[in-house]
Write a protein that holds these residues in place. Structure first.
Motif, PDB file in Angstrom:
ATOM      1  N   ASN A  18      25.165 -11.471 -15.417  1.00  0.00           N
ATOM      2  CA  ASN A  18      25.548 -12.365 -16.399  1.00  0.00           C
ATOM      3  C   ASN A  18      26.602 -12.169 -17.113  1.00  0.00           C
ATOM      4  OD1 ASN A  18      23.099 -13.655 -16.345  1.00  0.00           O
ATOM      5  ND2 ASN A  18      22.037 -12.391 -17.422  1.00  0.00           N
ATOM      6  N   LYS A  19      27.314 -10.827 -17.243  1.00  0.00           N
ATOM      7  CA  LYS A  19      28.703 -10.530 -17.946  1.00  0.00           C
ATOM      8  C   LYS A  19      29.794 -11.217 -17.255  1.00  0.00           C
ATOM      9  CE  LYS A  19      30.065  -6.469 -17.078  1.00  0.00           C
ATOM     10  NZ  LYS A  19      30.200  -4.875 -17.294  1.00  0.00           N
ATOM     11  N   ASN A  20      29.559 -11.363 -15.914  1.00  0.00           N
ATOM     12  CA  ASN A  20      30.765 -12.105 -15.172  1.00  0.00           C
ATOM     13  C   ASN A  20      30.493 -13.769 -15.191  1.00  0.00           C
ATOM     14  OD1 ASN A  20      31.699  -9.653 -14.377  1.00  0.00           O
ATOM     15  ND2 ASN A  20      30.600  -9.864 -12.222  1.00  0.00           N
ATOM     16  N   PRO A  92      22.568 -10.036 -22.246  1.00  0.00           N
ATOM     17  CA  PRO A  92      22.202 -11.110 -22.978  1.00  0.00           C
ATOM     18  C   PRO A  92      22.132 -12.435 -21.801  1.00  0.00           C
ATOM     19  CG  PRO A  92      24.063 -10.728 -23.833  1.00  0.00           C
ATOM     20  CD  PRO A  92      23.783  -9.340 -23.084  1.00  0.00           C
ATOM     21  N   PRO A  93      21.339 -13.303 -22.158  1.00  0.00           N
ATOM     22  CA  PRO A  93      21.291 -14.404 -21.140  1.00  0.00           C
ATOM     23  C   PRO A  93      22.665 -15.406 -21.807  1.00  0.00           C
ATOM     24  CG  PRO A  93      19.497 -14.641 -22.596  1.00  0.00           C
ATOM     25  CD  PRO A  93      19.941 -13.153 -22.795  1.00  0.00           C
ATOM     26  N   ILE A 214      14.275 -10.573 -22.758  1.00  0.00           N
ATOM     27  CA  ILE A 214      14.218 -11.617 -23.677  1.00  0.00           C
ATOM     28  C   ILE A 214      13.372 -11.652 -24.735  1.00  0.00           C
ATOM     29  CG2 ILE A 214      14.771 -14.014 -24.189  1.00  0.00           C
ATOM     30  CD1 ILE A 214      15.569 -14.345 -21.077  1.00  0.00           C
ATOM     31  N   ILE A 215      12.003 -11.465 -24.409  1.00  0.00           N
ATOM     32  CA  ILE A 215      10.776 -11.428 -25.421  1.00  0.00           C
ATOM     33  C   ILE A 215      11.066 -10.244 -26.510  1.00  0.00           C
ATOM     34  CG2 ILE A 215       8.426 -10.907 -25.693  1.00  0.00           C
ATOM     35  CD1 ILE A 215       7.934 -12.327 -23.024  1.00  0.00           C
ATOM     36  N   SER A 216      11.503  -9.123 -26.014  1.00  0.00           N
ATOM     37  CA  SER A 216      11.817  -7.869 -26.855  1.00  0.00           C
ATOM     38  C   SER A 216      12.863  -8.322 -27.518  1.00  0.00           C
ATOM     39  CB  SER A 216      11.449  -6.636 -26.167  1.00  0.00           C
ATOM     40  OG  SER A 216      12.757  -6.619 -24.896  1.00  0.00           O
ATOM     41  N   GLY A 217      13.939  -8.831 -26.875  1.00  0.00           N
ATOM     42  CA  GLY A 217      15.489  -8.907 -27.451  1.00  0.00           C
ATOM     43  C   GLY A 217      15.479  -9.831 -28.633  1.00  0.00           C
TER      44      GLY A 217
END
Length: 389
Positions: A18-20, A92-93, A214-217
């Motif tokens: 994702n970072k890339n 993060p998405p 994502i739920i917890s984030g």
């Protein structure tokens, strides 16, 4: 090629971190002809560049068709409407697909998770806590799964609150199918259904552990209602711990598999809760942290946001909230912990640990008792080291 299509093509590349994806998206100019050479200059491998340029036409068409439907949107991590708390997690998405009301993502959230095959006890208390947290001003976030997830969503709706469902599939699908009506109700009543996956992506086992982050984030805290020791809910709890969020667990009957996971979490330092207000008191009902770079003229005075909710936003400098010697404090339990045990756990010499323990005692985090020290205050970003979830 539009910026929207660039993000969609990057989302379709398998094996790309994702970072890339974010780095490449920022480096590619929109509305120009993209070549394999340019893509590789921005950080893609030859194989990834080929995948970007030759994404299956039906995949791209399905995504664009879904986005063209009323009420469907895509947020990139650069979008001002992208939830701030989610930007603070390690992975993060890059994009979120959203069906429903986007603004609900910025409301204060508590996630409620638990067993798919819950007991009558779990059903009762899942209803009770979800409804109670709605009355405390929170949006309920969960995964739309059978059992506790569905119970939490429905209870939030029944108490005229908002709820958010994070799916482990693309939003062109509903998983499980029997929750299609519940999904429609969530959207109709001002909530949202979200996913980081392309709309055409089917539900697969590998997607669900990643969806849990994502739920917890999105949430300020996670409540586990019922869980076995092998429950996927413990993955959500682990994600919350890694993200520095609070974890709450509901105690149950001894000797039952339904409560084995929640009891284990309590033993590891999760908050034991018996009332929704227990969670609200810890998390801080109505308080929102602003990014450190908030506008200068407003940072010294409270602001009222979100209209009728009148939430007070507080921004503290890092130096004001920094915890002293967190590596040592994390190894002092609520039971009596000898100094040599703390030193061994922290991997530091005893003389150094003694000095740090004294400072922590003066700061009010621990108390000296016969035989060692005990923790007197909880810190959500401190957990004992060398504990696996």
């Amino acid at each position: 090629m539009t910026q929207e299509e660039i993000w969609l093509r990057l989302a379709a590349i398998r094996g790309l971190r994702n970072k890339n994806r974010i780095t490449v998206a920022h480096g590619l100019p929109a509305d120009c002809r993209l070549t394999a050479s340019l893509l590789q200059q921005c950080g893609l491998t030859q194989e990834q560049a080929h995948s970007f340029l030759h994404i299956p036409s039906q995949t791209l068409a399905a995504a664009l068709s879904w986005l063209a439907e009323p009420g469907n949107q895509m947020l990139t991590i650069d979008d001002p409407a992208y939830p701030f708390l989610l930007t603070q997690i390690a992975d993060p998405p890059p994009i979120l697909f959203i069906a429903g009301k986007v603004s609900v993502l910025e409301t204060p959230q508590i996630s409620i998770v638990g067993s798919r095959q819950c007991s009558a006890y779990g059903e009762f208390w899942g209803n009770y806590f979800a409804g109670g947290l709605v009355h405390c001003g929170y949006t309920i976030t969960s995964g739309l799964a059978l059992g506790i997830d569905g119970i939490a969503h429905q209870a939030a709706l029944d108490t005229e609150g908002h709820t958010i469902a994070v799916l482990g599939c693309g939003l062109a699908h509903t998983h499980p199918r029997r929750h299609q009506r519940l999904r429609a109700q969530i959207i109709e009543r001002g909530g949202a259904i979200i996913s980081e996956l392309l709309p055409s992506e089917p539900a697969m086992p590998v997607h669900f552990p990643r969806r849990n982050r994502i739920i917890s984030g999105l949430s300020r805290g996670t409540l586990v209602v019922e869980a076995s020791l092998r429950s996927g809910s413990l993955i959500t709890a682990r994600c919350a711990l890694e993200q520095g969020r609070e974890v709450f667990a509901l105690p149950g009957a001894l000797g039952t598999d339904f409560s084995a996971g929640t009891h284990w979490l309590i033993q590891q330092g999760a908050y034991l809760v018996t009332e929704p207000k227990d969670i609200a008191e810890v998390v801080g009902s109505g308080l929102q942290w602003l990014p450190a770079g908030a506008e200068g003229d407003e940072k010294d005075s409270p602001r009222i946001v979100n209209g009728s909710q009148q939430e007070l936003n507080i921004c503290a400098q890092d130096s004001e909230v920094e915890l002293p010697f967190a590596d040592v404090l994390a190894n002092v339990g609520y039971e009596v912990t000898p100094v040599d045990v703390v030193a061994e756990r922290a991997g530091q010499p005893v003389p150094d640990v003694v000095v740090k323990l004294l400072d922590l005692e003066l700061a009010g985090w621990i108390a000296a008792v016969s035989g060692g020290y005990v923790r007197t205050r909880r810190a959500g970003h401190v957990r004992r080291t060398n504990v696996l979830v």
